[in-house]
Design a protein around this motif. Structure first.
Motif, short mmCIF file in Angstrom:
data_model
loop_
_atom_site.label_atom_id
_atom_site.label_comp_id
_atom_site.label_asym_id
_atom_site.label_seq_id
_atom_site.Cartn_x
_atom_site.Cartn_y
_atom_site.Cartn_z
N ALA A 279 0.80 -1.22 0.00
CA ALA A 279 0.00 0.00 0.00
C ALA A 279 0.83 1.27 0.00
O ALA A 279 0.31 2.36 -0.25
CB ALA A 279 -0.94 -0.01 1.21
N SER A 280 2.13 1.16 0.27
CA SER A 280 2.98 2.36 0.32
C SER A 280 3.02 3.09 -1.02
O SER A 280 3.31 4.29 -1.06
CB SER A 280 4.41 1.97 0.72
OG SER A 280 4.43 1.39 2.01
N VAL A 281 2.75 2.37 -2.11
CA VAL A 281 2.86 2.99 -3.43
C VAL A 281 1.49 3.19 -4.06
O VAL A 281 1.34 3.17 -5.28
CB VAL A 281 3.76 2.14 -4.36
CG1 VAL A 281 5.20 2.24 -3.94
CG2 VAL A 281 3.31 0.68 -4.37
N ARG A 282 0.49 3.42 -3.22
CA ARG A 282 -0.86 3.54 -3.75
C ARG A 282 -1.28 4.98 -3.98
O ARG A 282 -2.15 5.26 -4.80
CB ARG A 282 -1.83 2.87 -2.78
CG ARG A 282 -3.23 2.70 -3.33
CD ARG A 282 -4.07 1.81 -2.45
NE ARG A 282 -5.42 1.70 -3.01
CZ ARG A 282 -6.52 2.09 -2.38
NH1 ARG A 282 -6.45 2.61 -1.18
NH2 ARG A 282 -7.69 1.96 -2.96
N GLY A 283 -0.70 5.94 -3.25
CA GLY A 283 -1.20 7.30 -3.27
C GLY A 283 -0.46 8.21 -4.22
O GLY A 283 0.25 7.78 -5.14
N PHE A 284 -0.59 9.54 -3.98
CA PHE A 284 -0.01 10.54 -4.85
C PHE A 284 1.51 10.43 -4.94
O PHE A 284 2.11 10.78 -5.95
CB PHE A 284 -0.37 11.95 -4.36
CG PHE A 284 -1.74 12.39 -4.79
CD1 PHE A 284 -1.98 12.77 -6.10
CD2 PHE A 284 -2.78 12.43 -3.89
CE1 PHE A 284 -3.24 13.18 -6.50
CE2 PHE A 284 -4.05 12.84 -4.29
CZ PHE A 284 -4.27 13.21 -5.59
N ASP A 285 2.15 9.96 -3.87
CA ASP A 285 3.61 9.89 -3.85
C ASP A 285 4.17 8.77 -4.71
O ASP A 285 5.38 8.62 -4.82
CB ASP A 285 4.11 9.69 -2.41
CG ASP A 285 3.79 10.89 -1.53
OD1 ASP A 285 3.66 11.99 -2.08
OD2 ASP A 285 3.66 10.70 -0.31
N ALA A 286 3.31 7.97 -5.30
CA ALA A 286 3.77 6.78 -6.01
C ALA A 286 4.58 7.11 -7.26
O ALA A 286 5.23 6.23 -7.81
CB ALA A 286 2.58 5.90 -6.39
#
Length: 805
Positions: A490-497
């Motif tokens: 889930a660490s790469v799910r948001g805007f920072d991905a």
């Protein structure tokens, strides 16, 4: 029942003087010509054939309206006892606002600016830029952009037949006036921005592009949204400048937005900040009442495995259902209605849907007299803009939606959407694992792919007794949670991905856990292996027990601590319960409240569990894991939906843009949005990340897509991209180690390695030294011995002494 109107024919009721109703500036008074037909047997005779009456609707009167200069001011309830109000036809309505409202001078009955300030640069100056209320003198040659902060007055409900229509909210609005100036003759076009969430607020209107000053930009703090910390704490100076451009350092307005909260009516509720809620509301929304009063408890471990924990998942849904019911009926959400006394109050949670936000946006457009409004939405903002397009297609100018939300609009399709997005994300991540590490290994081997290796590892955790414990009190079996590894994706799910470092850090963490599991499996000493696993479950910092696991989760800001951990206490060995999971989960948020209203379909907790289990027939366990956590709250939400329509307007021209691998809003959503709005053009970036905005590893590919959007706005919509335009990847994500290797091979100087992390430099230099004996790597591990060479690249304290070659 209507009381008789005041009239000379009814001497028992004194007549009203024929004078105009003074305008109070609160609301527009609507009038219509016509004859008055009374209910009942009474009739009204009109004395003169030429006479006419203006019937003024009481529902549109301001709360306090003066009847005449001679009469006593009456409030609406007092006037209601007198019956219908009359005014002379000859009384002209007074102009309450500018004849032609503009964004600089809007209709004050709906939009009132409270603060004007500027962002200025000038030469010479000691400042890169300065936020200031007073512009520097012209002699200083300042370049300033004007900003405004104010409030938009909207009704709780736009249905004017309801008493909720009489309740007002005052939502904060922020604007950047990059186009219109005090000398502007023609009105400038305006872009409404929404940065997504639902969590972003009016800061969206001041933080995005104005395309070279061609547009003014504006944003709104929608219902239920809290503060945005991005720039609220900037010091805005209120002093004056001297001839050298200096200003009194003590003249700033500290935290000016504290003076201007997101809503000042008192009727808006901050869904984003649970700490602002009363304690009884927090307790209800965390399920405390469900546990105490009904004896229903959450699952003992939150990292649930869709393969083995089916009963625990059902228990989780049952508890969530009861907790949400307790939460939504809490007193905190209630709004007393005028004239209701102790009657049924309104529930604020029923009035936060996106369909009402679209109405608020159009009220905002009307307030400054714009014929049309452009809309640019990111993530959930695509729902906002497409809903506005559906409701007001003739008022929409330019249209861009970036990172598109689920389009069909039911809670069960939303949950499937989550599983599909997470499946694509994890599959892409494991594929990067296969390609990003060059000659070194990520997961697997020549005979086993990373996906196969990952699946074999999770099956080892499920079946190997070294990962199972008999609890001493509950006599239950506690298992090392497979869901913990799934959750790492889930660490790469948001805007920072779009930051490639985030993907590599996530892969490094997954790789470290997978290697550790295999090491535990192969450990001959069973008791020692269990001791290690037991400490790993208990410790608040998992990196102490898993070699190579980063000390902090990906994306942790410098100076902050956010380590990996599972239970973080040792009580689980006795009770089988991870306490922090059991007692601190919140079942209400901005996203839950708003999205649940937007999506139709409601299910019981048992139906929700069955539908979730059914996803396992189509998707792998790590995809279903995310659907377990994201979808069910919407599916069981105890308030009735107020579904909105996303787009489906063929005449709206614009751009639908998405990345191929978006872990939050999968690419299929963009295809559906494009199909529903047949006059738009679909633009695709082949990369990974939520929304197409930036990418550290593929700046060229992203720039190609964004240039299409820029051209569209710069030409005022005259230039749409070719439908189906694809921005190809210019570069793939590679590990830091491989990036350092590429840099060295392109420019063979060891200094090029210093741009990477210490860990990557250490590994890369060692690998290079194995191939080239002329390269000497000299590191030290942070102690008092600078000559001690680097022997263990996994030590986090390693730093560079010097790099020779």
């Amino acid at each position: 029942r209507v009381k008789r109107p005041p009239s000379p024919l009814c001497p028992q009721i004194p007549p009203l003087p024929c004078s105009r109703l003074p305008y109070t500036g609160e609301t527009m008074v609507k009038a219509r010509l016509g004859l008055l037909m009374l209910l009942g047997a009474a009739r009204l005779s009109i004395a003169s054939a030429g006479a006419a009456l203006l019937v003024v609707s009481m529902a549109t009167l301001p709360q306090e309206t003066a009847l005449s200069e001679q009469s006593t001011t009456k409030t609406v309830p007092e006037v209601a006892e007198r019956g219908l109000l009359f005014a002379s036809m000859s009384s002209p309505p007074p102009p309450p606002s500018p004849a032609t409202p503009t964004i600089r001078n809007p209709d004050p009955t709906t939009l009132k600016w409270e603060l004007t300030f500027h962002k200025c640069t000038w030469t010479p100056s000691n400042w890169n830029f300065l936020w200031t209320v007073n512009k520097p003198q012209k002699e200083l040659n300042p370049e300033c952009t004007e900003y405004r902060v104010g409030y938009l007055t909207v009704p709780l409900d736009y249905d004017d037949s309801t008493v909720e229509n009489e309740i007002s909210l005052e939502l904060r609005v922020s604007a950047k006036l990059a186009c219109s100036t005090g000398d502007s003759v023609e009105p400038c076009p305006v872009i409404f921005y929404h940065n997504g969430g639902p969590s972003s607020n009016d800061h969206s209107g001041t933080s995005n592009k104005n395309y070279g000053g061609r547009y003014d930009t504006i944003g709104i703090a929608q219902r239920g949204i809290g503060e945005d910390d991005y720039w609220l704490h900037e010091q805005i100076y209120n002093g004056t400048f001297d001839a050298d451009g200096n200003i009194n350092q003590n003249s700033f307005l500290f935290d000016p937005y504290k003076k201007f909260p997101v809503d000042k009516s008192g009727n808006n509720k901050n869904l984003a900040d649970s700490n602002s809620w009363p304690q009884h509301t927090q307790n209800a929304c965390r399920g405390y009442q469900a546990q105490v009063e009904q004896g229903i408890h959450p699952p003992k471990n939150w990292y649930l495995d869709p393969e083995e924990d089916k009963q625990e998942i059902r228990d989780k849904f049952r508890f969530a259902d009861v907790a949400m019911r307790d939460c939504v009926k809490d007193e905190h959400w209630k709004i007393e209605l005028p004239g209701q006394g102790t009657g049924k109050p309104a529930n604020f949670l029923d009035y936060v849907g996106t369909h009402l936000l679209a109405r608020d946006i159009d009220r905002l457009r009307e307030s400054f007299g714009a014929e049309k409004l452009s809309c640019y939405g990111f993530s959930y903002g695509t729902a906002v803009c497409s809903t506005y397009a559906a409701q007001f297609p003739d008022k929409l100018d330019l249209f861009v939606v970036n990172g598109n939300v689920d389009h069909p609009g039911t809670t069960d399709t939303y949950q499937t959407n989550v599983a599909d997005a997470f499946n694509q994300l994890a599959t892409k991540l494991l594929k990067i694992c296969n390609n990003a590490y060059g000659n070194s290994t990520c997961l697997g081997s020549r005979d086993e792919s990373p996906a196969e290796h990952f699946e074999r590892t999770t099956n080892e955790i499920r079946t190997n007794p070294k990962f199972r414990f008999d609890t001493t009190e509950s006599k239950e079996v506690f298992k090392f949670p497979v869901g913990f590894i799934y959750d790492m994706f889930a660490s790469v799910r948001g805007f920072d991905a779009e930051d490639s470092a985030l993907w590599i850090e996530t892969l490094d963490a997954i790789k470290a856990v997978v290697h550790w599991v295999n090491a535990i499996v192969n450990m001959p000493d069973f008791e020692l292996a269990q001791v290690i696993v037991r400490h790993a479950i208990s410790d608040r910092n998992l990196s102490k027990w898993i070699p190579g696991l980063p000390a902090n989760r990906p994306g942790t800001q410098p100076g902050q601590s956010n380590p990996y951990w599972i239970c973080g206490n040792s009580d689980w060995h006795a009770t089988g319960t991870c306490k922090q999971h059991r007692y601190h989960w919140l079942y209400m948020s901005t996203t839950t409240a708003i999205n649940s209203l937007d999506y139709a379909n409601r299910f019981s907790w048992l139906q929700t569990a069955q539908l979730t289990e059914f996803l396992g027939q189509k998707y792998p366990p790590f995809a279903v894991y995310k659907a377990i956590n994201d979808g069910p709250k919407y599916m069981m939400y105890p308030r009735e939906p107020t579904p909105c329509v996303y787009g489906f307007r063929s005449g709206v021209k614009g751009i639908v843009i998405n990345s191929l691998y978006d872990g939050a809003t999968p690419y299929i959503n963009a295809k559906t949005m494009r199909e529903g709005m047949s006059s738009t053009a679909l633009v695709t970036w082949q990369g990974i990340g939520h929304c197409v905005e930036s990418a550290t590893y593929d700046t060229e590919g992203v720039a190609k897509c964004l240039r299409k959007v820029d051209t569209y706005f710069e030409t005022r919509g005259a230039t749409l991209p070719i439908d189906g335009f694809t921005c190809r990847n210019s570069k793939q994500i590679v590990s830091l180690e491989e990036q350092a290797r590429e840099n060295f091979e392109a420019t063979p100087t060891p200094e090029d390695l210093t741009s990477s992390s210490h860990h990557a430099v250490c590994l890369s230099c060692k690998n290079l030294a194995e191939k080239d004996p002329t390269i000497v790597c000299q590191f030290y591990s942070g102690g008092n011995d600078p000559d001690r060479p680097c022997r263990d690249c996994d030590l986090p304290e390693i730093c560079i002494d010097e790099l020779l070659g």
